[in-house]
Each structure stands twice: as structure tokens, then as C-alpha cells.
Design a protein around this motif. Structure first.
Motif, PDB file in Angstrom:
ATOM      1  N   ARG A  61       0.828  -1.204   0.000  1.00  0.00           N
ATOM      2  CA  ARG A  61       0.000   0.000   0.000  1.00  0.00           C
ATOM      3  C   ARG A  61       0.867   1.261   0.000  1.00  0.00           C
ATOM      4  NH1 ARG A  61      -5.369   0.377   1.289  1.00  0.00           N
ATOM      5  NH2 ARG A  61      -5.373  -1.596   0.133  1.00  0.00           N
ATOM      6  N   ILE A  62       1.969   1.249   0.751  1.00  0.00           N
ATOM      7  CA  ILE A  62       2.821   2.437   0.770  1.00  0.00           C
ATOM      8  C   ILE A  62       3.554   2.594  -0.562  1.00  0.00           C
ATOM      9  CG2 ILE A  62       4.951   1.449   1.750  1.00  0.00           C
ATOM     10  CD1 ILE A  62       3.305   4.827   2.635  1.00  0.00           C
ATOM     11  N   GLU A  63       3.879   1.487  -1.227  1.00  0.00           N
ATOM     12  CA  GLU A  63       4.483   1.577  -2.563  1.00  0.00           C
ATOM     13  C   GLU A  63       3.490   2.188  -3.547  1.00  0.00           C
ATOM     14  OE1 GLU A  63       7.631   1.108  -3.463  1.00  0.00           O
ATOM     15  OE2 GLU A  63       7.970   0.807  -1.303  1.00  0.00           O
ATOM     16  N   GLU A  64       2.211   1.847  -3.393  1.00  0.00           N
ATOM     17  CA  GLU A  64       1.166   2.445  -4.234  1.00  0.00           C
ATOM     18  C   GLU A  64       1.077   3.950  -3.975  1.00  0.00           C
ATOM     19  OE1 GLU A  64      -2.196   0.171  -3.061  1.00  0.00           O
ATOM     20  OE2 GLU A  64      -1.646  -1.586  -4.263  1.00  0.00           O
ATOM     21  N   ALA A  65       1.266   4.349  -2.718  1.00  0.00           N
ATOM     22  CA  ALA A  65       1.248   5.770  -2.378  1.00  0.00           C
ATOM     23  C   ALA A  65       2.391   6.508  -3.073  1.00  0.00           C
ATOM     24  CB  ALA A  65       1.342   5.949  -0.865  1.00  0.00           C
TER      25      ALA A  65
ATOM     26  N   PHE B 214       4.180  12.790   4.957  1.00  0.00           N
ATOM     27  CA  PHE B 214       3.350  11.785   5.608  1.00  0.00           C
ATOM     28  C   PHE B 214       3.693  10.376   5.128  1.00  0.00           C
ATOM     29  CE2 PHE B 214      -0.548   9.340   6.448  1.00  0.00           C
ATOM     30  CZ  PHE B 214      -0.540   9.482   7.833  1.00  0.00           C
ATOM     31  N   ILE B 215       4.079  10.231   3.884  1.00  0.00           N
ATOM     32  CA  ILE B 215       4.555   8.925   3.401  1.00  0.00           C
ATOM     33  C   ILE B 215       5.785   8.491   4.205  1.00  0.00           C
ATOM     34  CG2 ILE B 215       5.655   7.747   1.459  1.00  0.00           C
ATOM     35  CD1 ILE B 215       3.744   9.289  -0.381  1.00  0.00           C
ATOM     36  N   GLU B 216       6.681   9.438   4.478  1.00  0.00           N
ATOM     37  CA  GLU B 216       7.873   9.119   5.274  1.00  0.00           C
ATOM     38  C   GLU B 216       7.481   8.748   6.704  1.00  0.00           C
ATOM     39  OE1 GLU B 216      10.175  12.637   4.854  1.00  0.00           O
ATOM     40  OE2 GLU B 216      10.815  12.184   2.797  1.00  0.00           O
ATOM     41  N   THR B 217       6.504   9.471   7.279  1.00  0.00           N
ATOM     42  CA  THR B 217       6.005   9.143   8.609  1.00  0.00           C
ATOM     43  C   THR B 217       5.437   7.724   8.634  1.00  0.00           C
ATOM     44  OG1 THR B 217       5.472  11.441   9.142  1.00  0.00           O
ATOM     45  CG2 THR B 217       4.279   9.754  10.375  1.00  0.00           C
ATOM     46  N   THR B 218       4.716   7.375   7.576  1.00  0.00           N
ATOM     47  CA  THR B 218       4.096   6.052   7.492  1.00  0.00           C
ATOM     48  C   THR B 218       5.153   4.961   7.368  1.00  0.00           C
ATOM     49  OG1 THR B 218       2.145   7.021   6.450  1.00  0.00           O
ATOM     50  CG2 THR B 218       2.457   4.652   6.194  1.00  0.00           C
TER      51      THR B 218
ATOM     52  N   LYS C 251       3.861   5.667  -5.858  1.00  0.00           N
ATOM     53  CA  LYS C 251       3.584   5.730  -7.296  1.00  0.00           C
ATOM     54  C   LYS C 251       2.567   6.838  -7.594  1.00  0.00           C
ATOM     55  CE  LYS C 251       4.603   0.855  -8.217  1.00  0.00           C
ATOM     56  NZ  LYS C 251       4.029  -0.471  -8.594  1.00  0.00           N
ATOM     57  N   ALA C 252       1.569   6.961  -6.730  1.00  0.00           N
ATOM     58  CA  ALA C 252       0.578   8.023  -6.924  1.00  0.00           C
ATOM     59  C   ALA C 252       1.227   9.402  -6.823  1.00  0.00           C
ATOM     60  CB  ALA C 252      -0.543   7.885  -5.891  1.00  0.00           C
ATOM     61  N   LEU C 253       2.170   9.544  -5.890  1.00  0.00           N
ATOM     62  CA  LEU C 253       2.875  10.814  -5.727  1.00  0.00           C
ATOM     63  C   LEU C 253       3.694  11.129  -6.975  1.00  0.00           C
ATOM     64  CD1 LEU C 253       3.313  13.056  -3.594  1.00  0.00           C
ATOM     65  CD2 LEU C 253       5.345  11.809  -2.859  1.00  0.00           C
ATOM     66  N   GLN C 254       4.389  10.124  -7.497  1.00  0.00           N
ATOM     67  CA  GLN C 254       5.188  10.305  -8.709  1.00  0.00           C
ATOM     68  C   GLN C 254       4.318  10.643  -9.910  1.00  0.00           C
ATOM     69  OE1 GLN C 254       7.277   6.588  -8.930  1.00  0.00           O
ATOM     70  NE2 GLN C 254       8.688   7.094  -7.261  1.00  0.00           N
ATOM     71  N   ALA C 255       3.077  10.163  -9.900  1.00  0.00           N
ATOM     72  CA  ALA C 255       2.152  10.422 -11.001  1.00  0.00           C
ATOM     73  C   ALA C 255       1.468  11.778 -10.883  1.00  0.00           C
ATOM     74  CB  ALA C 255       1.097   9.317 -11.060  1.00  0.00           C
ATOM     75  N   GLY C 256       1.834  12.547  -9.858  1.00  0.00           N
ATOM     76  CA  GLY C 256       1.247  13.872  -9.690  1.00  0.00           C
ATOM     77  C   GLY C 256      -0.105  13.856  -9.020  1.00  0.00           C
ATOM     78  N   LEU C 257      -0.347  12.861  -8.164  1.00  0.00           N
ATOM     79  CA  LEU C 257      -1.619  12.726  -7.458  1.00  0.00           C
ATOM     80  C   LEU C 257      -1.365  12.733  -5.943  1.00  0.00           C
ATOM     81  CD1 LEU C 257      -3.080   9.850  -9.678  1.00  0.00           C
ATOM     82  CD2 LEU C 257      -3.699  12.280  -9.784  1.00  0.00           C
ATOM     83  N   PRO C 258      -0.988  13.888  -5.391  1.00  0.00           N
ATOM     84  CA  PRO C 258      -0.603  13.927  -3.975  1.00  0.00           C
ATOM     85  C   PRO C 258      -1.745  13.591  -3.019  1.00  0.00           C
ATOM     86  CG  PRO C 258      -0.770  16.150  -4.867  1.00  0.00           C
ATOM     87  CD  PRO C 258      -0.857  15.219  -6.025  1.00  0.00           C
TER      88      PRO C 258
ATOM     89  N   ALA D  33      -4.299  11.511  -3.576  1.00  0.00           N
ATOM     90  CA  ALA D  33      -4.446  10.052  -3.615  1.00  0.00           C
ATOM     91  C   ALA D  33      -3.302   9.385  -2.862  1.00  0.00           C
ATOM     92  CB  ALA D  33      -4.479   9.571  -5.065  1.00  0.00           C
ATOM     93  N   ALA D  34      -2.090   9.922  -3.020  1.00  0.00           N
ATOM     94  CA  ALA D  34      -0.933   9.371  -2.314  1.00  0.00           C
ATOM     95  C   ALA D  34      -1.111   9.486  -0.808  1.00  0.00           C
ATOM     96  CB  ALA D  34       0.334  10.110  -2.751  1.00  0.00           C
ATOM     97  N   PHE D  35      -1.622  10.615  -0.374  1.00  0.00           N
ATOM     98  CA  PHE D  35      -1.830  10.831   1.064  1.00  0.00           C
ATOM     99  C   PHE D  35      -2.831   9.825   1.617  1.00  0.00           C
ATOM    100  CE2 PHE D  35      -3.999  12.722   4.667  1.00  0.00           C
ATOM    101  CZ  PHE D  35      -2.953  13.199   5.442  1.00  0.00           C
TER     102      PHE D  35
END
Length: 218
Positions: A111-115, A204-208, A117-124, A126-128
């Protein structure tokens, strides 16, 4: 007298007292207040010229005690004094599909890897939300590792409250996650927080990831 009225309020009151004592505060539980006859504060903490009244309440007990609002107004008018209300989350079953289960182990990592990828795709946003999902699941694992039954799917606030009751997150972490919960709620319910940013999602991804590292790996 308002008073702590259930076990979860009692646990949080005593845990909060311990945290303030560790920071050098003088702490009194069920403390009488000279300026408010007939009421005992759940906690009264002092250090130097600073004094703080802390009330620990569930939403149901808060609703049953209208004098808390009056107490807060009085304290806010007193130099050197402050008021803090700690809300205790109450169990609430989410309206989720039958058979839904909490993520575990490798599924949390996925799930965090999906987050990411969403961030890299410009979807912050969704990543959050994906990161929040992973964080909440990891936190449930930490709670379960303390021997606390966590068979029900419960609200995010209740998960955070259980985490601090059982010592798996610190007060600072709890305060930070409570702020992050506001963004989660806004995004989920169709609002766009004006101060949400790519940087906040990244942080928050780093916190997670840190939370996942701390959680037992299944």
C-alpha cells in the motif's frame, strides 16, 4: 464535580499525568479549583507561572457536562492559565463490506508503494490517502502486539486513541497524526484543503514508512 467516568478516560488521564511529570510539571489529579467551586479538574498541571487545566472526556460524557464550556471560558480569561480538552474516542463499527479485514505485513508495504507511485504520477491527495490507509493498518498491528484485541474495524480517531492509551505512539506523534487526520477527513469527504501540498503528502509517506518499520511484520 465532572470527574473521569470510564476506564478509557482514566487511562488517558493517568498517562497524560505521567507525560507532564516527565517534563518537570507538578501534576494534580482530580484537583479542586478555588475559582470554580464544586468542580475538580481531571488534571491540573503547573510549572513556574504556567498553569493548565486538562479535562479528559469521551463525547458522551462531554455532552453530559455542559459546565466544561463555562470552565474553559473562565480559564481563557485568566493570565497564565490555559485549558485543554482531550477527547477520548469511543468504539464505532465502520459501515464496511462483510469480510473486510485489516491489511497486514506485505500488504501494508504494498500500500505504501502504491502511495509513492501516486505521488510520482502527480496525485498527492491520492498518495496521502493511500499512506493513511497503510499507517492506520500498521498502527492496528502495533496495538495488537500489546495484547489488545482489535478484531473490529473502527474509526481512525479511535485507532489513534487506542494507540496512545497503549503506549505505541507518543503524545507528539498523536498530536501530529490528529492534525493529519483533518486532511484525511477533508479529502475523503470531497473538500480541498487550501494548505495541502506535495510536501505534506511526501512527509506523511515518510512518517508512514517509520510506522511500518515499527510494526510487527507478518
Amino acid at each position: 464535580m465532572l470527574g473521569v467516568t470510564n476506564d478509557t478516560e482514566y487511562l488517558l488521564a493517568h498517562k497524560t499525568a505521567k507525560e507532564y511529570r516527565s517534563k518537570g510539571y507538578e501534576v494534580s489529579l482530580e484537583a479542586p479549583l478555588d475559582f470554580f467551586p464544586g468542580l475538580r479538574a481531571d488534571l491540573l498541571v503547573r510549572k513556574g507561572d504556567e498553569a493548565k487545566v486538562i479535562e479528559v472526556k469521551s463525547r458522551s460524557s462531554l455532552a453530559a457536562n455542559p459546565r466544561i464550556s463555562q470552565l474553559a471560558r473562565i480559564i481563557d480569561s485568566m493570565p497564565g492559565w490555559s485549558f485543554e480538552l482531550l477527547l477520548v474516542g469511543e468504539p464505532e463499527k465502520l459501515d464496511s463490506p462483510e469480510g473486510a479485514r485489516s491489511l497486514e505485513g506485505k500488504n501494508i508495504l504494498q500500500r505504501i508503494e502504491e502511495a509513492k507511485k501516486a505521488l510520482q504520477a502527480g496525485l498527492p491527495e491520492a498518495a496521502f490517502l493511500l499512506a493513511w490507509s497503510a499507517h492506520e493498518a500498521a498502527t492496528r498491528e502495533l496495538i495488537a502486539a500489546e495484547g489488545v484485541s482489535d478484531t473490529r474495524i473502527t474509526t481512525p480517531r479511535h485507532v489513534l486513541d487506542q494507540a496512545i492509551y497503549n503506549g505505541v505512539i507518543s503524545r507528539d506523534e498523536y498530536n501530529h497524526l490528529t492534525e493529519m487526520l483533518k486532511y484525511r477527513n477533508a479529502i475523503v469527504h470531497g473538500f480541498s484543503p487550501s494548505d495541502f501540498s506535495v510536501e505534506l503528502a511526501t512527509e506523511f509517506i515518510e512518517t508512514t514508512q517509520r510506522a511500518i518499520t515499527a510494526a510487527p511484520q507478518g
